[in-house]
Design a protein around this motif. Structure first.
Motif, PDB file in Angstrom:
ATOM      1  N   GLN A  24       6.938  14.525  -6.011  1.00 51.62           N
ATOM      2  CA  GLN A  24       5.785  15.338  -5.616  1.00 51.62           C
ATOM      3  C   GLN A  24       5.706  15.487  -4.100  1.00 51.62           C
ATOM      4  OE1 GLN A  24       2.770  13.000  -7.565  1.00 51.62           O
ATOM      5  NE2 GLN A  24       2.979  14.094  -9.512  1.00 51.62           N
ATOM      6  N   MET A  25       5.960  14.415  -3.382  1.00 54.10           N
ATOM      7  CA  MET A  25       5.943  14.458  -1.916  1.00 54.10           C
ATOM      8  C   MET A  25       7.044  15.379  -1.383  1.00 54.10           C
ATOM      9  SD  MET A  25       5.484  10.344  -1.242  1.00 54.10           S
ATOM     10  CE  MET A  25       6.046  10.407   0.447  1.00 54.10           C
ATOM     11  N   ALA A  26       8.167  15.400  -2.087  1.00 53.70           N
ATOM     12  CA  ALA A  26       9.320  16.174  -1.637  1.00 53.70           C
ATOM     13  C   ALA A  26       9.212  17.664  -1.934  1.00 53.70           C
ATOM     14  CB  ALA A  26      10.595  15.617  -2.276  1.00 53.70           C
ATOM     15  N   LYS A  32      11.059  24.358   1.320  1.00 57.29           N
ATOM     16  CA  LYS A  32      11.415  24.778   2.685  1.00 57.29           C
ATOM     17  C   LYS A  32      12.930  24.956   2.836  1.00 57.29           C
ATOM     18  CE  LYS A  32      11.424  22.297   7.003  1.00 57.29           C
ATOM     19  NZ  LYS A  32      10.767  21.254   7.794  1.00 57.29           N
ATOM     20  N   TYR A  33      13.700  24.024   2.256  1.00 53.83           N
ATOM     21  CA  TYR A  33      15.154  24.057   2.385  1.00 53.83           C
ATOM     22  C   TYR A  33      15.869  24.705   1.203  1.00 53.83           C
ATOM     23  CZ  TYR A  33      14.535  20.828   6.289  1.00 53.83           C
ATOM     24  OH  TYR A  33      14.160  20.254   7.480  1.00 53.83           O
ATOM     25  N   GLN A  54      24.898  14.700   2.066  1.00 54.94           N
ATOM     26  CA  GLN A  54      24.258  14.554   3.369  1.00 54.94           C
ATOM     27  C   GLN A  54      22.958  15.357   3.454  1.00 54.94           C
ATOM     28  OE1 GLN A  54      26.819  15.516   6.638  1.00 54.94           O
ATOM     29  NE2 GLN A  54      25.367  14.821   8.167  1.00 54.94           N
ATOM     30  N   GLY A  55      22.949  16.555   2.908  1.00 55.86           N
ATOM     31  CA  GLY A  55      21.749  17.375   2.933  1.00 55.86           C
ATOM     32  C   GLY A  55      20.595  16.723   2.199  1.00 55.86           C
ATOM     33  N   MET A  56      20.880  16.110   1.058  1.00 56.51           N
ATOM     34  CA  MET A  56      19.833  15.436   0.290  1.00 56.51           C
ATOM     35  C   MET A  56      19.350  14.188   1.017  1.00 56.51           C
ATOM     36  SD  MET A  56      17.803  15.524  -2.259  1.00 56.51           S
ATOM     37  CE  MET A  56      18.488  16.804  -3.323  1.00 56.51           C
ATOM     38  N   ILE A  57      20.258  13.482   1.678  1.00 54.59           N
ATOM     39  CA  ILE A  57      19.856  12.308   2.461  1.00 54.59           C
ATOM     40  C   ILE A  57      18.904  12.728   3.571  1.00 54.59           C
ATOM     41  CG2 ILE A  57      20.674  10.550   4.100  1.00 54.59           C
ATOM     42  CD1 ILE A  57      23.138  10.224   2.252  1.00 54.59           C
ATOM     43  N   VAL A  58      19.222  13.811   4.257  1.00 55.18           N
ATOM     44  CA  VAL A  58      18.349  14.309   5.326  1.00 55.18           C
ATOM     45  C   VAL A  58      16.988  14.699   4.754  1.00 55.18           C
ATOM     46  CG1 VAL A  58      18.037  16.170   7.015  1.00 55.18           C
ATOM     47  CG2 VAL A  58      20.234  14.986   6.849  1.00 55.18           C
TER      48      VAL A  58
END
Length: 120
Positions: A24-26, A32-33, A54-58
Motif C-alpha cells: 500500500q505504501m509503495a 510514478k515509475y 536494481q530498479g525494484m531495489i531503488v
C-alpha cells in the motif's frame, strides 16, 4: 554481505510494517515509475526465492526511506540520502561504496554522474 531478503525482513520488523502495508505504501511510487509490485512478488523477495532487480531495489528503498545500497545487502549505512545530508556525508558514502564495485560498475557510475552533471 547480507541478502536483500534479510534486509527487507529487518526493516519491516524494525518499522513494524506488514508486507500488505508495504504494498500500500509503495502504490504511489509504483505508479510514478510505472512498476508493478504484487503481493506475491514482494513475498518472493522477502523469502529470498527471487532477488529484486536494481530498479525494484531503488523503488523499495525510496518507499522504506533507506539507502538502496544498504537494502541491496552492501555494507553501507541504512540511512537514505536526503536533501538534509551534507555533501561531506554523501562523499563518505561514495568513498565507502565505490571501491566495492567492479571496475565496470565504477565506470558506469562515473559516466552516469558526468551525464547528470552536464544537465545542470
Amino acid at each position: 554481505m547480507d541478502t536483500v531478503s534479510e534486509r527487507l525482513k529487518e526493516i519491516l520488523q524494525k518499522r513494524d510494517i506488514t508486507q500488505i502495508e508495504l504494498i500500500q505504501m509503495a502504490a504511489p511510487v509504483c505508479k510514478k515509475y510505472g512498476i508493478k509490485l504484487s503481493p506475491s512478488k514482494l513475498s518472493q523477495y522477502v523469502t529470498g526465492k527471487f532477488i529484486p532487480d536494481q530498479g525494484m531495489i531503488v523503488l523499495l528503498a525510496e518507499v522504506l526511506d533507506v539507502n538502496p545500497a544498504w537494502l541491496a545487502g552492501w555494507d553501507a549505512p541504512m540511512k537514505s540520502l536526503t536533501s538534509d545530508d551534507t555533501t561531506d556525508e554523501r562523499m563518505e558514502i561514495i568513498k565507502d561504496v565505490f571501491p566495492r564495485l567492479t571496475p565496470f560498475e565504477q565506470k558506469q557510475l562515473v559516466a552516469e554522474m558526468v551525464k547528470k552533471a552536464s544537465k545542470l
